[in-house]
Scaffold this motif. Structure first.
Motif, PDB file in Angstrom:
ATOM      1  N   GLN A  39       1.431   2.070  -1.028  1.00  0.00           N
ATOM      2  CA  GLN A  39       0.693   0.828  -0.862  1.00  0.00           C
ATOM      3  C   GLN A  39       1.647  -0.354  -0.670  1.00  0.00           C
ATOM      4  OE1 GLN A  39      -2.704   0.489  -0.628  1.00  0.00           O
ATOM      5  NE2 GLN A  39      -2.209  -1.599  -0.023  1.00  0.00           N
ATOM      6  N   SER A  40       2.719  -0.377  -1.438  1.00  0.00           N
ATOM      7  CA  SER A  40       3.673  -1.477  -1.288  1.00  0.00           C
ATOM      8  C   SER A  40       4.385  -1.404   0.060  1.00  0.00           C
ATOM      9  CB  SER A  40       4.678  -1.481  -2.435  1.00  0.00           C
ATOM     10  OG  SER A  40       5.482  -0.326  -2.393  1.00  0.00           O
ATOM     11  N   GLU A  41       4.649  -0.202   0.542  1.00  0.00           N
ATOM     12  CA  GLU A  41       5.255  -0.046   1.866  1.00  0.00           C
ATOM     13  C   GLU A  41       4.327  -0.571   2.957  1.00  0.00           C
ATOM     14  OE1 GLU A  41       7.921   0.861   4.842  1.00  0.00           O
ATOM     15  OE2 GLU A  41       8.290   0.934   2.684  1.00  0.00           O
ATOM     16  N   LEU A  42       3.050  -0.244   2.860  1.00  0.00           N
ATOM     17  CA  LEU A  42       2.090  -0.745   3.838  1.00  0.00           C
ATOM     18  C   LEU A  42       1.973  -2.266   3.761  1.00  0.00           C
ATOM     19  CD1 LEU A  42      -0.732   1.924   3.630  1.00  0.00           C
ATOM     20  CD2 LEU A  42       0.786   1.478   5.553  1.00  0.00           C
ATOM     21  N   ASP A  43       1.996  -2.810   2.560  1.00  0.00           N
ATOM     22  CA  ASP A  43       1.936  -4.266   2.400  1.00  0.00           C
ATOM     23  C   ASP A  43       3.133  -4.942   3.059  1.00  0.00           C
ATOM     24  OD1 ASP A  43      -0.446  -4.079   1.033  1.00  0.00           O
ATOM     25  OD2 ASP A  43       0.496  -4.183  -0.967  1.00  0.00           O
ATOM     26  N   MET A  44       4.309  -4.367   2.882  1.00  0.00           N
ATOM     27  CA  MET A  44       5.513  -4.950   3.482  1.00  0.00           C
ATOM     28  C   MET A  44       5.467  -4.865   5.012  1.00  0.00           C
ATOM     29  SD  MET A  44       7.440  -6.275   1.224  1.00  0.00           S
ATOM     30  CE  MET A  44       8.937  -6.461   2.167  1.00  0.00           C
ATOM     31  N   ARG A  45       5.011  -3.746   5.533  1.00  0.00           N
ATOM     32  CA  ARG A  45       4.927  -3.601   6.992  1.00  0.00           C
ATOM     33  C   ARG A  45       3.877  -4.537   7.570  1.00  0.00           C
ATOM     34  NH1 ARG A  45       4.786   2.530   8.752  1.00  0.00           N
ATOM     35  NH2 ARG A  45       5.298   1.584  10.743  1.00  0.00           N
ATOM     36  N   PHE A  46       2.795  -4.743   6.846  1.00  0.00           N
ATOM     37  CA  PHE A  46       1.779  -5.685   7.294  1.00  0.00           C
ATOM     38  C   PHE A  46       2.330  -7.113   7.285  1.00  0.00           C
ATOM     39  CE2 PHE A  46      -1.880  -8.492   6.388  1.00  0.00           C
ATOM     40  CZ  PHE A  46      -2.620  -8.247   7.533  1.00  0.00           C
ATOM     41  N   ALA A  47       3.086  -7.450   6.244  1.00  0.00           N
ATOM     42  CA  ALA A  47       3.669  -8.791   6.144  1.00  0.00           C
ATOM     43  C   ALA A  47       4.679  -9.050   7.255  1.00  0.00           C
ATOM     44  CB  ALA A  47       4.327  -8.980   4.776  1.00  0.00           C
ATOM     45  N   ARG A  48       5.428  -8.039   7.681  1.00  0.00           N
ATOM     46  CA  ARG A  48       6.404  -8.196   8.754  1.00  0.00           C
ATOM     47  C   ARG A  48       5.748  -8.201  10.133  1.00  0.00           C
ATOM     48  NH1 ARG A  48       9.988  -4.230   5.676  1.00  0.00           N
ATOM     49  NH2 ARG A  48       8.805  -2.706   6.855  1.00  0.00           N
ATOM     50  N   GLY A  49       4.458  -7.858  10.186  1.00  0.00           N
ATOM     51  CA  GLY A  49       3.746  -7.856  11.458  1.00  0.00           C
ATOM     52  C   GLY A  49       3.860  -6.548  12.209  1.00  0.00           C
ATOM     53  N   GLU A  50       4.354  -5.504  11.561  1.00  0.00           N
ATOM     54  CA  GLU A  50       4.499  -4.219  12.237  1.00  0.00           C
ATOM     55  C   GLU A  50       3.154  -3.519  12.450  1.00  0.00           C
ATOM     56  OE1 GLU A  50       7.272  -1.851  10.090  1.00  0.00           O
ATOM     57  OE2 GLU A  50       8.885  -3.320  10.283  1.00  0.00           O
ATOM     58  N   ILE A  51       2.187  -3.812  11.599  1.00  0.00           N
ATOM     59  CA  ILE A  51       0.866  -3.212  11.734  1.00  0.00           C
ATOM     60  C   ILE A  51      -0.186  -4.308  11.680  1.00  0.00           C
ATOM     61  CG2 ILE A  51       1.452  -0.932  10.836  1.00  0.00           C
ATOM     62  CD1 ILE A  51       0.442  -1.759   8.136  1.00  0.00           C
ATOM     63  N   ASP A  52      -1.339  -4.049  12.283  1.00  0.00           N
ATOM     64  CA  ASP A  52      -2.456  -4.994  12.266  1.00  0.00           C
ATOM     65  C   ASP A  52      -3.528  -4.489  11.317  1.00  0.00           C
ATOM     66  OD1 ASP A  52      -1.244  -6.560  14.167  1.00  0.00           O
ATOM     67  OD2 ASP A  52      -2.173  -5.477  15.842  1.00  0.00           O
ATOM     68  N   SER A  53      -4.412  -5.387  10.949  1.00  0.00           N
ATOM     69  CA  SER A  53      -5.505  -4.984  10.045  1.00  0.00           C
ATOM     70  C   SER A  53      -6.640  -4.331  10.777  1.00  0.00           C
ATOM     71  CB  SER A  53      -6.030  -6.184   9.288  1.00  0.00           C
ATOM     72  OG  SER A  53      -6.515  -7.157  10.186  1.00  0.00           O
TER      73      SER A  53
END
Length: 53
Positions: A39-53
């Motif tokens: 979950q923390s990995e996904l949060d970090m990738r979302f914050a960096r803009g690597e993934i969209d919601s």
């Protein structure tokens, strides 16, 4: 006489429960740690803009 089979079933149930507990990793904290790490990995990738919601 009637308590013999009941005691055997109780013993068998305890053995099966112990085997399940051992196979699943004891107290189950390892799977919880992996989930929070994922979950923390996904949060970090979302914050960096690597993934969209």
């Amino acid at each position: 006489m009637i308590f013999g089979p009941v005691l055997w079933m109780t013993d068998l149930g305890l053995v099966v429960a112990g085997l399940i507990w051992l196979v699943r990793g004891g107290d189950g904290t390892s799977s919880q740690r992996k989930a929070s790490g994922a979950q923390s990995e996904l949060d970090m990738r979302f914050a960096r803009g690597e993934i969209d919601s």
